[in-house]
Motif scaffolding. Structure first.
Motif, short mmCIF file in Angstrom:
data_model
loop_
_atom_site.label_atom_id
_atom_site.label_comp_id
_atom_site.label_asym_id
_atom_site.label_seq_id
_atom_site.Cartn_x
_atom_site.Cartn_y
_atom_site.Cartn_z
N VAL A 109 0.51 -1.04 -0.32
CA VAL A 109 0.45 -0.02 -0.11
C VAL A 109 0.82 0.95 0.29
CG1 VAL A 109 -1.59 1.06 1.10
CG2 VAL A 109 -1.54 -0.98 1.19
N PHE A 110 0.53 1.99 -0.79
CA PHE A 110 0.98 3.31 -1.37
C PHE A 110 0.36 4.49 -1.04
CE2 PHE A 110 3.55 0.37 -3.15
CZ PHE A 110 4.85 0.88 -2.73
N LYS A 111 0.81 5.89 -0.53
CA LYS A 111 -0.16 7.03 -0.46
C LYS A 111 -1.52 7.14 -1.22
CE LYS A 111 3.77 10.11 1.71
NZ LYS A 111 4.38 11.32 1.56
N THR A 112 -0.85 6.93 -2.77
CA THR A 112 -2.29 6.91 -3.70
C THR A 112 -3.05 5.92 -3.59
OG1 THR A 112 -0.31 6.38 -5.71
CG2 THR A 112 -0.10 8.40 -5.23
N THR A 113 -2.79 4.84 -3.65
CA THR A 113 -3.23 4.08 -2.83
C THR A 113 -4.76 4.32 -2.14
OG1 THR A 113 -1.39 2.39 -2.89
CG2 THR A 113 -3.93 1.06 -3.24
N TYR A 114 -4.65 4.65 -1.97
CA TYR A 114 -5.98 5.80 -0.48
C TYR A 114 -6.45 6.90 -1.70
CZ TYR A 114 -3.91 3.18 3.77
OH TYR A 114 -3.18 2.35 4.14
N PHE A 115 -6.23 7.13 -2.46
CA PHE A 115 -6.95 8.13 -2.99
C PHE A 115 -8.50 7.96 -2.77
CE2 PHE A 115 -8.38 10.79 -7.24
CZ PHE A 115 -8.27 11.60 -6.61
N PHE A 116 -8.87 7.06 -3.99
CA PHE A 116 -9.99 6.77 -4.49
C PHE A 116 -10.98 6.67 -3.38
CE2 PHE A 116 -7.96 5.47 -8.88
CZ PHE A 116 -8.40 5.85 -9.92
N TYR A 117 -10.39 5.45 -2.41
CA TYR A 117 -10.98 5.56 -1.18
C TYR A 117 -10.78 6.74 0.03
CZ TYR A 117 -12.57 2.89 2.88
OH TYR A 117 -13.43 3.09 4.00
N LEU A 118 -10.40 7.66 -0.43
CA LEU A 118 -10.44 8.94 0.47
C LEU A 118 -11.33 9.51 -0.07
CD1 LEU A 118 -6.83 9.26 1.98
CD2 LEU A 118 -9.71 8.55 3.67
N PHE A 119 -10.72 9.57 -1.27
CA PHE A 119 -12.10 10.84 -2.36
C PHE A 119 -13.66 10.86 -1.80
CE2 PHE A 119 -12.54 13.26 -6.21
CZ PHE A 119 -12.55 14.95 -5.71
N GLY A 120 -13.86 8.99 -2.26
CA GLY A 120 -14.32 8.42 -2.73
C GLY A 120 -16.07 9.31 -0.69
N TRP A 121 -14.85 8.86 0.19
CA TRP A 121 -15.79 9.32 1.35
C TRP A 121 -15.75 11.15 1.76
CZ3 TRP A 121 -18.52 7.30 5.33
CH2 TRP A 121 -18.87 5.84 5.34
N LEU A 122 -15.02 11.57 0.56
CA LEU A 122 -15.17 13.09 0.67
C LEU A 122 -16.99 13.10 -0.03
CD1 LEU A 122 -13.93 15.97 1.47
CD2 LEU A 122 -13.41 15.41 -1.36
N PHE A 123 -17.03 12.77 -1.38
CA PHE A 123 -18.36 12.72 -1.76
C PHE A 123 -19.05 12.41 -0.63
CE2 PHE A 123 -16.05 14.18 -5.30
CZ PHE A 123 -16.77 14.39 -6.24
N LEU A 124 -19.28 11.13 0.14
CA LEU A 124 -20.26 10.56 1.10
C LEU A 124 -20.09 11.22 2.04
CD1 LEU A 124 -19.04 6.47 1.19
CD2 LEU A 124 -21.67 8.04 0.49
N GLY A 125 -19.58 12.10 2.17
CA GLY A 125 -19.97 12.52 3.95
C GLY A 125 -20.27 13.78 3.36
N LEU A 126 -20.44 14.87 2.56
CA LEU A 126 -20.65 16.11 1.70
C LEU A 126 -22.38 15.84 1.41
CD1 LEU A 126 -17.97 18.23 -0.57
CD2 LEU A 126 -18.94 18.27 1.76
N GLY A 127 -22.04 14.64 0.31
CA GLY A 127 -23.64 14.45 0.02
C GLY A 127 -24.80 13.79 1.47
N LEU A 128 -23.70 13.01 2.35
CA LEU A 128 -24.31 12.89 3.85
C LEU A 128 -24.59 14.47 4.41
CD1 LEU A 128 -23.16 9.49 5.04
CD2 LEU A 128 -25.18 9.99 4.00
N LEU A 129 -24.06 14.95 4.68
CA LEU A 129 -24.41 16.37 4.60
C LEU A 129 -25.74 16.90 4.36
CD1 LEU A 129 -20.65 17.55 6.32
CD2 LEU A 129 -22.80 17.24 7.19
N MET A 130 -25.36 17.24 3.11
CA MET A 130 -26.57 18.01 2.33
C MET A 130 -27.47 17.19 2.85
SD MET A 130 -24.00 18.55 -1.58
CE MET A 130 -25.67 19.70 -1.99
#
Length: 191
Positions: free
Chosen positions: A143-164
Motif C-alpha cells: 500500500v502506498f499513499k496514492t493507493t488511498y486516493f479513490f477510497y478517501l476521495f469517495g468518502w469525501l463525496f459520501l460525507g458531503l452528500g450525507l451532510l446535504m
C-alpha cells in the motif's frame, strides 16, 4: 403582490431549493459510494494482498511519462506509463501497474520521472502476480499513499452528500411528527 402570494412564492422556491439540494446530495452519495467501495476498497485490498503474491521474471517493454491537459485550465498533470511482459505457467501477460494507485495523475512531474528512470525499457523486473488471476500484476507490492486516493476521495463525496441530505430529511421527519405549522412558526421566529 399581496402578502399571501409572496409567501406562496417563497414556499415554492424553498421547496425547489430543497429538492435540488436533495438531488445533488444523492448524486454525491452515489458517486462517493462508487469511488470508495467499487474502486477504492478493492484497490486497497488487492494492494495489501499483493505482498503475499508469488513472483515471476519480467521485462519492461515501454516506459514514459504521460501528460494530461485539462480543457478548462492551462495546467497539466502527469503519470508514469510502464508496460512490462511476464509469463505464468507458459502463458504470456502484459502489465502496466507499477504500484496500486500509480494511475493517479499529479502535478508533480518528478514523481513520474523517478518511476520512469527506475524502470527503463529492457530492464529485467520481478513481477508479483495474483495467483487467482495472473493477468493482475504489480512491480511494487503493498500500500502506498496514492493507493488511498479513490477510497478517501469517495468518502469525501459520501460525507458531503450525507451532510446535504441529512438536514433536509431531518426537517421533513420533524414536520411529520410535529406538524407543519409548528415548524413554520419556529422558522418565522428565527427570521
Amino acid at each position: 403582490m399581496n402578502h399571501q402570494s409572496i409567501y406562496r412564492t417563497k414556499t415554492r422556491m424553498h421547496q425547489v431549493g430543497r429538492k435540488l439540494v436533495l438531488f445533488i446530495g444523492f448524486v454525491f452519495i452515489f458517486v462517493g459510494y462508487l469511488m470508495a467501495y467499487q474502486k477504492g476498497l478493492p484497490l486497497l485490498e488487492r494492494a495489501k494482498a499483493s505482498k503475499e503474491w508469488p513472483t515471476t521474471d519480467g521485462v519492461v517493454l515501454e516506459s514514459k511519462i504521460e501528460s494530461h491537459h485539462s480543457s478548462n485550465s492551462s495546467s497539466s498533470t502527469y503519470s508514469p506509463k510502464v508496460i512490462y511482459r511476464y509469463e505464468v505457467e507458459g502463458q504470456k501477460f502484459k502489465g502496466d501497474t507499477v504500484w496500486f494507485g500509480n494511475d493517479v495523475s499529479t502535478s508533480d512531474r518528478s514523481m513520474s520521472s523517478k518511476t520512469v528512470k527506475k524502470y527503463p525499457v529492457q530492464k529485467n523486473v520481478i513481477v508479483y502476480y495474483d495467483p487467482a488471476e495472473p493477468a493482475v500484476a504489480v512491480l511494487e507490492p503493498g500500500v502506498f499513499k496514492t493507493t488511498y486516493f479513490f477510497y478517501l476521495f469517495g468518502w469525501l463525496f459520501l460525507g458531503l452528500g450525507l451532510l446535504m441530505t441529512s438536514g433536509i430529511l431531518f426537517r421533513s421527519l420533524l414536520r411529520l411528527f410535529r406538524g407543519p405549522t409548528e415548524i413554520q412558526q419556529s422558522a418565522d421566529s428565527a427570521d
